[in-house]
Design an enzyme around this catalytic site. Structure first.
Site, short mmCIF file in Angstrom:
data_model
loop_
_atom_site.label_atom_id
_atom_site.label_comp_id
_atom_site.label_asym_id
_atom_site.label_seq_id
_atom_site.Cartn_x
_atom_site.Cartn_y
_atom_site.Cartn_z
N LYS A 48 28.84 22.39 23.80
CA LYS A 48 28.14 23.66 23.91
C LYS A 48 29.09 24.77 24.35
O LYS A 48 28.82 25.95 24.17
CB LYS A 48 27.03 23.54 24.98
CG LYS A 48 26.03 22.46 24.73
CD LYS A 48 25.13 22.32 25.99
CE LYS A 48 24.36 21.03 25.91
NZ LYS A 48 23.60 20.79 27.16
N ASP A 108 42.33 20.62 26.80
CA ASP A 108 42.75 20.05 28.07
C ASP A 108 43.64 18.84 27.77
O ASP A 108 44.81 19.00 27.45
CB ASP A 108 41.47 19.71 28.84
CG ASP A 108 41.71 19.22 30.24
OD1 ASP A 108 42.60 19.74 30.91
OD2 ASP A 108 40.97 18.32 30.70
N LYS A 136 45.24 24.49 28.41
CA LYS A 136 45.92 24.00 29.61
C LYS A 136 47.00 23.04 29.15
O LYS A 136 46.81 21.82 29.17
CB LYS A 136 44.92 23.25 30.51
CG LYS A 136 43.96 24.13 31.26
CD LYS A 136 43.33 23.38 32.43
CE LYS A 136 41.95 22.93 32.12
NZ LYS A 136 41.19 22.41 33.27
N PHE A 157 40.44 23.88 37.28
CA PHE A 157 39.16 23.70 36.60
C PHE A 157 38.42 25.03 36.59
O PHE A 157 38.19 25.63 37.63
CB PHE A 157 38.32 22.62 37.28
CG PHE A 157 37.20 22.15 36.38
CD1 PHE A 157 37.44 21.14 35.44
CD2 PHE A 157 35.95 22.73 36.44
CE1 PHE A 157 36.44 20.73 34.58
CE2 PHE A 157 34.94 22.32 35.58
CZ PHE A 157 35.19 21.32 34.65
N VAL A 158 38.06 25.49 35.40
CA VAL A 158 37.45 26.81 35.26
C VAL A 158 36.04 26.71 34.69
O VAL A 158 35.71 25.77 33.96
CB VAL A 158 38.31 27.75 34.38
CG1 VAL A 158 39.62 28.10 35.07
CG2 VAL A 158 38.58 27.15 33.00
N ASP A 164 31.35 24.90 31.54
CA ASP A 164 30.45 24.42 32.58
C ASP A 164 31.12 23.44 33.51
O ASP A 164 32.18 22.89 33.22
CB ASP A 164 29.25 23.70 31.95
CG ASP A 164 29.65 22.33 31.40
OD1 ASP A 164 30.65 22.26 30.64
OD2 ASP A 164 28.98 21.33 31.74
P1 IMP Z 1 39.92 17.43 26.21
O1 IMP Z 1 39.36 16.43 25.25
O2 IMP Z 1 40.41 16.78 27.49
O3 IMP Z 1 40.95 18.36 25.61
O4 IMP Z 1 38.71 18.24 26.77
C1 IMP Z 1 38.15 19.30 26.18
C2 IMP Z 1 36.80 19.52 26.81
O5 IMP Z 1 36.80 19.21 28.21
C3 IMP Z 1 36.43 20.97 26.71
O6 IMP Z 1 35.79 21.26 25.50
C4 IMP Z 1 35.55 21.16 27.92
O7 IMP Z 1 34.23 20.79 27.58
C5 IMP Z 1 36.07 20.19 28.93
N1 IMP Z 1 36.98 20.84 29.89
C6 IMP Z 1 38.30 20.66 30.02
N2 IMP Z 1 38.80 21.45 31.00
C7 IMP Z 1 37.76 22.15 31.48
C8 IMP Z 1 37.65 23.16 32.50
O8 IMP Z 1 38.60 23.59 33.18
N3 IMP Z 1 36.39 23.65 32.69
C9 IMP Z 1 35.30 23.24 31.99
N4 IMP Z 1 35.37 22.32 31.03
C10 IMP Z 1 36.60 21.77 30.76
#
Ligand code: IMP
Ligand code: MG
Length: 200
Positions: A48, A108, A136, A157-158, A164
């Site tokens: 979302k 992330d 990040k 963490f934002v 969210d």
């Molecule tokens: P990844 O698969 O670890 O790259 O994660 C991506 C997903 O993790 C994003 O689409 C977010 O839903 C969540 N996420 C990663 N970092 C943050 C953050 O700092 N704040 C909120 N959601 C995050």
């Protein structure tokens, strides 16, 4: 400040103001419009978190686009992805022959987009690229090539502007830093009102 008032009215520090976010999205929209002068361009919003970014980015693009949505869950409510990815809502529109732009809120670990890239490439699009509002890079575990990045941010963490924590804070106008640990927030905070710190 008492613990009670902090719980119902936290002043979260602003990392990126609404003005900064909107100015950068206008630039991204102009660049994307230049990069895709012709062909069918599909914006795929990853639900979302990316839906706020998608609606602003789509309007900053000065050419016709298709808009579609995909639901992805990386399991659990913790602040980091577990590595397991599941499609919870698939696309409505075929991608065959289309130029696809995945629209994501934040990259992330890279687990989500690494998986999604492979999945969408199987659907015979003409091209697949990624546009993310936030990146990040320090946290990367899987390789992901990101073509459009709004802001590179440090490992914090934002929340806000779609992002969210445990389904909260999405409707903040600014992107703010949430410094508390997942455990503390998940167990101590009920949904309530919140405000951000001073605007920049
Ligand atoms: P990844 O698969 O670890 O790259 O994660 C991506 C997903 O993790 C994003 O689409 C977010 O839903 C969540 N996420 C990663 N970092 C943050 C953050 O700092 N704040 C909120 N959601 C995050
Ligand atoms: Mg997300």
């Amino acid at each position: 400040m008492t613990i009670h008032s902090f719980m119902t009215d936290p002043k979260l520090p602003v990392l990126l103001s609404s003005r900064q976010i909107q100015a950068r999205i206008r630039e991204m929209g102009e660049q994307i419009s230049r990069d895709y002068p012709r062909g069918n361009l599909h914006l795929i919003c990853i639900l979302k978190g990316a839906c706020f970014f998608l609606t602003d980015l789509a309007r900053a693009i000065t050419r016709d686009v298709f808009v579609d949505f995909m639901g992805i869950s990386t399991y659990g409510k913790s602040k980091s992805s577990s590595g397991e990815v599941k499609v919870t809502k698939d696309l409505d529109i075929s991608l065959e022959g289309a130029d696809v732009l995945i629209v994501e809120d934040i990259v992330d670990s890279g687990v989500t987009l690494n998986y999604l890239m492979q999945l969408l490439l199987q659907r015979r699009p003409n091209s697949v690229r990624i546009a993310t509002l936030l990146d990040k890079p320090e946290r990367r575990q899987r390789p992901v090539e990101v073509s459009y990045v709004g802001f590179r941010i440090p490992d914090k963490f934002v929340v806000g502007y779609g992002l969210d924590f445990a389904e909260r804070y999405r409707n903040l106008d600014d992107i703010c830093v949430l410094e508390e640990t997942g455990e503390t927030l998940a167990t101590s905070q009920e949904a309530g009102s919140f405000t951000t710190g001073p605007r920049r």
